[in-house]
Design a protein around this motif. Structure first.
Motif, PDB file in Angstrom:
ATOM      1  N   SER A   7      12.505  18.780  14.415  1.00 44.90           N
ATOM      2  CA  SER A   7      12.393  18.050  15.670  1.00 44.90           C
ATOM      3  C   SER A   7      13.161  16.740  15.566  1.00 44.90           C
ATOM      4  O   SER A   7      13.302  16.161  14.486  1.00 44.90           O
ATOM      5  N   VAL A   8      13.688  16.321  16.707  1.00 46.01           N
ATOM      6  CA  VAL A   8      14.472  15.088  16.787  1.00 46.01           C
ATOM      7  C   VAL A   8      13.797  14.211  17.844  1.00 46.01           C
ATOM      8  O   VAL A   8      13.586  14.657  18.968  1.00 46.01           O
ATOM      9  N   TYR A   9      13.460  13.002  17.479  1.00 49.25           N
ATOM     10  CA  TYR A   9      12.792  12.121  18.437  1.00 49.25           C
ATOM     11  C   TYR A   9      13.126  10.667  18.120  1.00 49.25           C
ATOM     12  O   TYR A   9      13.535  10.374  16.994  1.00 49.25           O
ATOM     13  N   PRO A  10      13.018   9.715  19.051  1.00 48.06           N
ATOM     14  CA  PRO A  10      12.710   9.989  20.460  1.00 48.06           C
ATOM     15  C   PRO A  10      13.920  10.565  21.179  1.00 48.06           C
ATOM     16  O   PRO A  10      15.035  10.467  20.686  1.00 48.06           O
ATOM     17  N   ASN A  11      13.700  11.161  22.300  1.00 50.85           N
ATOM     18  CA  ASN A  11      14.785  11.740  23.104  1.00 50.85           C
ATOM     19  C   ASN A  11      14.371  11.577  24.564  1.00 50.85           C
ATOM     20  O   ASN A  11      13.492  12.277  25.015  1.00 50.85           O
ATOM     21  N   ALA A  12      14.856  10.601  25.253  1.00 51.21           N
ATOM     22  CA  ALA A  12      16.061   9.809  25.040  1.00 51.21           C
ATOM     23  C   ALA A  12      15.859   8.724  23.966  1.00 51.21           C
ATOM     24  O   ALA A  12      14.777   8.183  23.819  1.00 51.21           O
ATOM     25  N   ALA A  13      16.955   8.425  23.279  1.00 48.71           N
ATOM     26  CA  ALA A  13      16.930   7.485  22.167  1.00 48.71           C
ATOM     27  C   ALA A  13      17.706   6.225  22.533  1.00 48.71           C
ATOM     28  O   ALA A  13      18.577   6.246  23.393  1.00 48.71           O
ATOM     29  N   GLN A  14      17.389   5.150  21.824  1.00 48.61           N
ATOM     30  CA  GLN A  14      18.126   3.905  22.033  1.00 48.61           C
ATOM     31  C   GLN A  14      18.882   3.502  20.773  1.00 48.61           C
ATOM     32  O   GLN A  14      20.093   3.548  20.743  1.00 48.61           O
ATOM     33  N   ASN A  15      18.140   3.107  19.737  1.00 45.49           N
ATOM     34  CA  ASN A  15      18.804   2.574  18.543  1.00 45.49           C
ATOM     35  C   ASN A  15      18.895   3.564  17.393  1.00 45.49           C
ATOM     36  O   ASN A  15      19.824   3.513  16.604  1.00 45.49           O
ATOM     37  N   ASN A  16      17.905   4.425  17.288  1.00 42.68           N
ATOM     38  CA  ASN A  16      17.944   5.400  16.197  1.00 42.68           C
ATOM     39  C   ASN A  16      17.090   6.605  16.558  1.00 42.68           C
ATOM     40  O   ASN A  16      16.325   6.575  17.511  1.00 42.68           O
ATOM     41  N   ILE A  17      17.287   7.666  15.804  1.00 41.63           N
ATOM     42  CA  ILE A  17      16.485   8.878  15.948  1.00 41.63           C
ATOM     43  C   ILE A  17      15.896   9.225  14.593  1.00 41.63           C
ATOM     44  O   ILE A  17      16.431   8.831  13.557  1.00 41.63           O
ATOM     45  N   THR A  18      14.814   9.952  14.629  1.00 44.99           N
ATOM     46  CA  THR A  18      14.231  10.492  13.410  1.00 44.99           C
ATOM     47  C   THR A  18      14.306  12.008  13.477  1.00 44.99           C
ATOM     48  O   THR A  18      13.965  12.607  14.496  1.00 44.99           O
ATOM     49  N   ILE A  19      14.805  12.594  12.407  1.00 42.25           N
ATOM     50  CA  ILE A  19      14.820  14.046  12.273  1.00 42.25           C
ATOM     51  C   ILE A  19      13.662  14.393  11.348  1.00 42.25           C
ATOM     52  O   ILE A  19      13.546  13.830  10.255  1.00 42.25           O
ATOM     53  N   SER A  20      12.819  15.280  11.808  1.00 47.11           N
ATOM     54  CA  SER A  20      11.603  15.594  11.061  1.00 47.11           C
ATOM     55  C   SER A  20      11.456  17.105  10.966  1.00 47.11           C
ATOM     56  O   SER A  20      11.686  17.819  11.935  1.00 47.11           O
ATOM     57  N   SER A  21      11.087  17.581   9.804  1.00 55.31           N
ATOM     58  CA  SER A  21      10.874  19.016   9.636  1.00 55.31           C
ATOM     59  C   SER A  21       9.539  19.252   8.947  1.00 55.31           C
ATOM     60  O   SER A  21       9.087  18.423   8.162  1.00 55.31           O
ATOM     61  N   LYS A  22       8.932  20.368   9.275  1.00 58.47           N
ATOM     62  CA  LYS A  22       7.655  20.683   8.631  1.00 58.47           C
ATOM     63  C   LYS A  22       7.857  21.310   7.260  1.00 58.47           C
ATOM     64  O   LYS A  22       7.131  21.034   6.331  1.00 58.47           O
ATOM     65  N   ASP A  23       8.841  22.186   7.137  1.00 57.75           N
ATOM     66  CA  ASP A  23       8.926  22.975   5.909  1.00 57.75           C
ATOM     67  C   ASP A  23      10.359  23.213   5.460  1.00 57.75           C
ATOM     68  O   ASP A  23      10.636  24.157   4.745  1.00 57.75           O
ATOM     69  N   ILE A  24      11.272  22.338   5.891  1.00 56.15           N
ATOM     70  CA  ILE A  24      12.673  22.491   5.484  1.00 56.15           C
ATOM     71  C   ILE A  24      13.111  21.238   4.747  1.00 56.15           C
ATOM     72  O   ILE A  24      12.834  20.120   5.178  1.00 56.15           O
ATOM     73  N   ASP A  25      13.777  21.436   3.636  1.00 58.42           N
ATOM     74  CA  ASP A  25      14.309  20.336   2.839  1.00 58.42           C
ATOM     75  C   ASP A  25      15.529  19.766   3.551  1.00 58.42           C
ATOM     76  O   ASP A  25      16.512  20.468   3.761  1.00 58.42           O
ATOM     77  N   LEU A  26      15.456  18.499   3.945  1.00 60.12           N
ATOM     78  CA  LEU A  26      16.585  17.877   4.646  1.00 60.12           C
ATOM     79  C   LEU A  26      17.586  17.236   3.697  1.00 60.12           C
ATOM     80  O   LEU A  26      18.636  16.769   4.139  1.00 60.12           O
ATOM     81  N   ASN A  27      17.286  17.200   2.389  1.00 63.69           N
ATOM     82  CA  ASN A  27      18.262  16.643   1.461  1.00 63.69           C
ATOM     83  C   ASN A  27      19.546  17.469   1.520  1.00 63.69           C
ATOM     84  O   ASN A  27      19.510  18.696   1.506  1.00 63.69           O
ATOM     85  N   GLN A  28      20.681  16.774   1.621  1.00 67.94           N
ATOM     86  CA  GLN A  28      22.002  17.400   1.705  1.00 67.94           C
ATOM     87  C   GLN A  28      22.255  18.110   3.045  1.00 67.94           C
ATOM     88  O   GLN A  28      23.225  18.844   3.174  1.00 67.94           O
ATOM     89  N   ALA A  29      21.382  17.891   4.025  1.00 65.18           N
ATOM     90  CA  ALA A  29      21.650  18.458   5.349  1.00 65.18           C
ATOM     91  C   ALA A  29      22.861  17.761   5.959  1.00 65.18           C
ATOM     92  O   ALA A  29      23.082  16.564   5.743  1.00 65.18           O
ATOM     93  N   ASN A  30      23.649  18.519   6.698  1.00 59.26           N
ATOM     94  CA  ASN A  30      24.772  17.951   7.443  1.00 59.26           C
ATOM     95  C   ASN A  30      24.347  17.790   8.893  1.00 59.26           C
ATOM     96  O   ASN A  30      23.858  18.739   9.507  1.00 59.26           O
ATOM     97  N   ILE A  31      24.554  16.598   9.432  1.00 57.89           N
ATOM     98  CA  ILE A  31      24.173  16.314  10.807  1.00 57.89           C
ATOM     99  C   ILE A  31      25.416  15.883  11.560  1.00 57.89           C
ATOM    100  O   ILE A  31      26.117  14.958  11.149  1.00 57.89           O
ATOM    101  N   MET A  32      25.705  16.584  12.652  1.00 61.85           N
ATOM    102  CA  MET A  32      26.878  16.269  13.449  1.00 61.85           C
ATOM    103  C   MET A  32      26.467  16.087  14.892  1.00 61.85           C
ATOM    104  O   MET A  32      25.717  16.896  15.434  1.00 61.85           O
ATOM    105  N   MET A  33      26.941  15.013  15.490  1.00 60.14           N
ATOM    106  CA  MET A  33      26.679  14.762  16.904  1.00 60.14           C
ATOM    107  C   MET A  33      28.006  14.751  17.640  1.00 60.14           C
ATOM    108  O   MET A  33      28.940  14.063  17.238  1.00 60.14           O
ATOM    109  N   THR A  34      28.062  15.517  18.699  1.00 57.95           N
ATOM    110  CA  THR A  34      29.293  15.697  19.451  1.00 57.95           C
ATOM    111  C   THR A  34      29.057  15.273  20.891  1.00 57.95           C
ATOM    112  O   THR A  34      28.051  15.654  21.498  1.00 57.95           O
TER     113      THR A  34
END
Length: 85
Positions: A7-34
């Motif tokens: 999950s990504v929140y808040p949405n709509a966002a202003q200064n930053n977002i938090t990416i949160s997962s229940k059971d997935i390792d986010l280390n080394q995840a690639n995040i791209m915003m287009t």
């Protein structure tokens, strides 16, 4: 069973977002915003402890508007839409 996911929140966002997962390792995840024009607005690789579940991303430098995000993790690829105010 419950869907694993990210999950990504808040949405709509202003200064930053938090990416949160229940059971997935986010280390080394690639995040791209287009942007809606197809240009890559932000691209980062998360570096942190193995097994991390949350990552906060600064949105400084992004113009207000609608962005598509893609989060590539060891547990799958997650996409969605984010509004930056």
């Amino acid at each position: 069973g419950r869907q694993p996911g990210v999950s990504v929140y808040p949405n709509a966002a202003q200064n930053n977002i938090t990416i949160s997962s229940k059971d997935i390792d986010l280390n080394q995840a690639n995040i791209m915003m287009t942007g809606m024009d197809g240009r890559v607005a932000k691209s980062i690789t998360v570096s942190g402890p193995s097994g991390m579940r949350d990552e906060t991303i600064e949105l400084d430098g992004l113009s207000p508007g609608v962005y598509l995000y893609k989060i590539e993790t060891k547990g799958g690829v997650y996409t969605g839409k984010l509004v930056k105010e």
